[in-house]
Design a protein around this motif. Structure first.
Motif, mmCIF file in Angstrom:
data_model
loop_
_atom_site.group_PDB
_atom_site.id
_atom_site.type_symbol
_atom_site.label_atom_id
_atom_site.label_comp_id
_atom_site.label_asym_id
_atom_site.label_seq_id
_atom_site.Cartn_x
_atom_site.Cartn_y
_atom_site.Cartn_z
ATOM 1 N N GLY A 107 -4.661 1.514 1.517
ATOM 2 C CA GLY A 107 -5.166 1.286 0.180
ATOM 3 C C GLY A 107 -4.430 0.197 -0.560
ATOM 4 N N LEU A 108 -3.109 0.210 -0.458
ATOM 5 C CA LEU A 108 -2.304 -0.744 -1.229
ATOM 6 C C LEU A 108 -2.461 -2.175 -0.739
ATOM 7 C CD1 LEU A 108 0.919 1.415 -1.707
ATOM 8 C CD2 LEU A 108 -0.815 0.852 -3.429
ATOM 9 N N LYS A 109 -2.940 -2.364 0.478
ATOM 10 C CA LYS A 109 -3.245 -3.724 0.943
ATOM 11 C C LYS A 109 -4.427 -4.314 0.182
ATOM 12 C CE LYS A 109 -1.443 -3.434 5.668
ATOM 13 N NZ LYS A 109 -1.785 -3.388 7.117
ATOM 14 N N VAL A 110 -5.261 -3.434 -0.367
ATOM 15 C CA VAL A 110 -6.437 -3.872 -1.123
ATOM 16 C C VAL A 110 -6.121 -4.008 -2.605
ATOM 17 C CG1 VAL A 110 -8.804 -3.251 -1.773
ATOM 18 C CG2 VAL A 110 -7.988 -2.826 0.558
ATOM 19 N N GLY A 111 -5.351 -3.046 -3.139
ATOM 20 C CA GLY A 111 -5.021 -3.075 -4.558
ATOM 21 C C GLY A 111 -4.292 -1.823 -4.971
ATOM 22 N N PRO A 112 -3.928 -1.713 -6.245
ATOM 23 C CA PRO A 112 -3.231 -0.516 -6.723
ATOM 24 C C PRO A 112 -4.096 0.730 -6.534
ATOM 25 C CG PRO A 112 -3.161 -2.284 -8.357
ATOM 26 C CD PRO A 112 -4.143 -2.703 -7.318
#
Length: 382
Positions: free
Chosen positions: A135-140
């Protein structure tokens, strides 16, 4: 239920359009093998609660205000310390890789892209680290760690430590499952987790899982001696994360959560998979909101199938809602893109409902926005 509107399904085939969550359910169910479909879609015993979770919303009607400037309507809100795009998150739901190989990784990426929170199940097929990293690779992305009370306290604490280390901000302690509900479909099908799928959160590999039914596996690790006096102080002694009680359906248990210093309650009946015949979550919500009296936060899940139903739950006092099966259906339909589609559908319906009722912010959504259908007269205001 007599008088309910009849949804108009999208046409199937290679050019089918998914216009609503019910379209998504239907399309996903056609793709899932029978055993997986029954596991995801069914509830316990007669499945009364499963169906009433959804039909409960039909009692309420919207009371729109007109000639309101809604050109800047903002559906965003706060949840678990994070600004979210709108008041909906993905409930902790296990075995997502049975719906699509990417499972929780795809769900996490879709949540981050849409800007909503995700609950991580103890029965996830990927580790907390892998899910959060995806998830954090995409955004918060905010996350809560769903937790059962376990006989193995050392394992329970290891789960908590890993969740903390990966940035989870809350524990959702599932309190409605001292034992599993009576699930006829699972027993009839002798349901077992498919080979090759692991439960890394609770440290079970596929070989261990294959030796037992889902029911037997759960009973082997879950502690049915759980109780308020033991669990909440212990959790407070080992973590600084927020502590939420998931599975509350009564004012009495809401008051107990206040007394024990919990941060919130999630009004839930486990998607109708535990004790059949309990109230629909929407019907239990008002008494829990009244008992909380603003001292702790109140969220709700169960049976929410449209953005309008998100709106109705908020109007009855929920601060935020969570959905489980729609994410599974999105995965089964088209993996990560299917979850994107599901979240976009909810978001667009919710924002338009806000605008069409004259609400510019989530705070504008109150009981005044709803009426309840009466059989003996005009719409009753709440």
């Amino acid at each position: 239920m007599a008088g309910n509107p009849v949804p108009i399904p999208a046409k199937g085939g290679p050019h089918e359009k998914i216009l609503c969550i019910d379209d998504l359910r239907r399309a996903a169910s056609e793709k899932l093998p029978a055993g997986a479909r029954d596991f995801f879609n069914s509830g316990s015993t007669d499945q009364t609660t499963l169906f009433e979770n959804t039909t409960a919303y039909s009692k309420y009607r919207l009371r729109p205000r007109v000639l309101v400037d809604v050109s800047r309507a903002d559906p965003s809100t706060l949840c678990l310390g994070h600004r979210v795009a709108f008041p909906l998150g993905i409930s902790p739901a296990g075995l997502q890789a049975m719906a699509h190989p990417a499972g929780e990784l795809a769900t996490a990426r879709a949540c981050a892209r849409r800007g909503v929170n995700m609950g991580i199940s103890s029965f996830a097929n990927y580790s907390v680290r892998e899910i959060r990293a995806a998830g954090l690779k995409v955004g918060p992305m905010g996350s809560a760690m769903q937790l059962y009370t376990m006989k193995d306290r050392a394992l329970e604490e290891r789960i908590i430590r890993k969740a903390e280390a990966e940035g989870c901000s809350a524990i959702f302690l599932t309190a409605d499952s001292p034992v599993l509900g009576v699930r006829y479909n699972e027993w009839r099908n002798d349901f077992r987790t498919p080979k090759g799928l692991n439960f890394p959160v609770i440290e079970w590999d596929s070989e261990t899982i294959q030796k037992r039914t889902h029911d037997d596996g759960f009973m082997s690790f879950n502690d049915d001696a759980h109780n308020w006096a033991r669990e909440i102080p212990w959790l407070r002694s080992v973590t600084g994360m927020e502590i939420w009680i998931k599975g509350v359906l009564t004012a009495e248990d809401t008051l107990k959560a206040v007394e024990m210093g919990c941060d919130g309650v999630l009004v839930s009946n486990h998607g109708g998979r535990q004790l059949d015949g309990v109230p629909a979550t929407l019907d239990a919500l008002p008494e829990c909101v009244e008992a909380a009296a603003g001292r702790i936060r109140v969220h709700v899940d169960g049976g929410i199938r449209s953005g309008t139903e998100v709106f109705k739950a908020l109007a009855l006092g929920a601060e935020h809602v969570w959905v489980g099966r729609p994410a599974i259906w999105g995965l089964a339909y088209d993996g990560e893109k299917g979850v994107d589609l599901m979240l976009d559908t909810f978001y667009n319906e919710f924002k338009r409902c806000m605008q069409l009722t004259g609400c510019n912010s989530v705070k504008d959504i109150t009981k005044a926005c709803l009426g309840i259908v009466r059989s003996d007269g005009p719409l009753a205001r709440l």
